[in-house]
Design an enzyme around this catalytic site. Structure first.
Site, short mmCIF file in Angstrom:
data_model
loop_
_atom_site.label_atom_id
_atom_site.label_comp_id
_atom_site.label_asym_id
_atom_site.label_seq_id
_atom_site.Cartn_x
_atom_site.Cartn_y
_atom_site.Cartn_z
N SER A 9 0.49 -3.24 1.74
CA SER A 9 -0.44 -2.62 2.74
C SER A 9 -0.32 -3.27 4.01
O SER A 9 0.07 -4.40 4.10
CB SER A 9 -1.95 -2.89 2.20
OG SER A 9 -3.11 -2.41 2.92
N TYR A 36 -7.29 -9.20 -0.23
CA TYR A 36 -6.52 -8.11 -0.25
C TYR A 36 -5.18 -8.09 0.54
O TYR A 36 -4.00 -8.08 -0.14
CB TYR A 36 -7.17 -6.80 0.11
CG TYR A 36 -6.67 -5.56 -0.14
CD1 TYR A 36 -6.54 -4.88 -1.24
CD2 TYR A 36 -6.06 -4.85 1.11
CE1 TYR A 36 -6.06 -3.59 -1.49
CE2 TYR A 36 -5.32 -3.65 0.98
CZ TYR A 36 -5.53 -3.00 -0.15
OH TYR A 36 -4.90 -1.73 -0.39
N LYS A 56 -1.43 -8.29 -1.21
CA LYS A 56 -0.32 -7.07 -0.77
C LYS A 56 0.96 -7.77 -0.25
O LYS A 56 2.00 -7.33 -0.44
CB LYS A 56 -1.04 -6.25 -0.07
CG LYS A 56 -2.03 -5.28 -0.47
CD LYS A 56 -1.41 -4.60 -1.60
CE LYS A 56 -2.57 -3.55 -2.07
NZ LYS A 56 -2.11 -3.02 -3.54
#
Length: 303
Positions: free
Chosen positions: A152, A165, A169
């Site tokens: 991401s 997050y 990623k």
């Protein structure tokens, strides 16, 4: 020629909705037998419902495809093993693994509980590792495999409130950077998709004028390509959103090379920042040593 997946067996994790559903539907429509994995939990990973995966399996079968459901969580090592076992028990092989499962627990780092940080990494990072670890010996033995991980821009460029997050990623990028070397001689290719799409995970985050164009089915063609036998890419990141596709690549500048036989001072680094940061000299960063070996050889410090 049309890209097909006849006689190939694929697993797509987090395939009950959004991107994962779209990936599974496309692979199945091109002939792949698909394990639709999804525990059916909420966006934050809580709860569960078998009906979520079952619905996608029914859709694939209604369209003439072949699929089975798995309700296991990738965040548990034994459960992840059961996802791979489901493919082997049903069809005797595994050719494709799409690590798509994910959750969100957004909060600024100052206000983030470590439980939320750890669990997001458990799903995104360790979930990818657990599934890949279980699939790895199968793909090595059959001398074939295609693995896609989901990264991401929240990691590569950052996004407020997503320290957990974004870290996870970026971790999967490092993971495939190593495994692409280890799997190459076994014809195992590992690549990453960096998607942006309107899903239940992002619907509250996307601008209303852009969101409708960011359909999950506009990401899946890139994923399916990376899953194909024709794909010879290895260790690359493809960004996909709203019908746009691009390669994401790390770069290293020409920088400066001081003589390692002489002292290097803080001031020397400070005074050279212009050259160190000069992107006009940047080239793809593909090796651990960058251009250091070349410069030391030119300097006469190594042969």
């Amino acid at each position: 020629m049309t890209v097909r997946f006849d006689d190939r067996v694929a697993i797509v994790t987090g395939a009950g909705a959004g991107l994962g559903r779209s990936h599974a539907m496309l692979l199945a429509s091109r002939g792949a037998k698909v394990v639709v994995n999804d525990p059916g939990g909420s966006v934050d990973g809580s709860g569960g419902a078998n009906a979520v995966a079952d619905k996608v399996v029914s859709e694939i079968k209604a369209a003439g495809g072949e699929a089975i459901a798995s309700y296991a969580s990738v965040a548990d090592e034994q459960a992840a093993q059961s996802i791979i076992d489901a493919a082997i028990n049903a069809w005797g092989r595994l050719d494709i693994l799409v690590n798509n499962a994910g959750i969100l627990r957004d909060r600024s780092f100052n206000n983030m509980d470590m439980t939320d940080y750890e669990f997001v990494n458990q799903v995104h990072h360790f979930g990818t590792v657990y599934c890949t670890k279980a699939a790895w010996p199968i793909m090595r033995k059959q001398q074939y495999g295609r693995i896609v991980v989901t990264t991401s821009g929240s990691g590569t460029v950052g996004n407020f409130g997503q320290a957990n997050y974004g870290a996870a990623k970026m971790a999967v990028n490092g993971f495939i950077n190593v495994l692409r070397h280890e799997g190459a001689k076994y014809n195992i290719r590992l690549n990453a998709i960096s998607p942006s799409a309107l899903t239940r995970m992002t619907e509250s985050l996307l601008p209303p004028d852009i969101g409708p164009w960011m359909k999950p089915e506009l990401v899946s063609p890139a994923v399916a390509w990376l899953c194909s036998e024709e794909c010879d890419q290895n260790g690359e990141i493809i960004a996909a959103t709203a019908g746009g596709y691009a390669r994401v690549q790390y770069f290293v500048t020409d920088g400066v090379q001081f003589d390692p036989a002489e002292p290097v001072t803080i001031e020397m680094v400070r005074d050279s920042l212009g050259k160190i940061r000069d992107l006009s000299t940047a080239v793809p960063y593909t090796g651990l040593m960058g251009n250091v070996v070349k410069k030391l050889r030119e300097m006469g410090r190594i042969k």
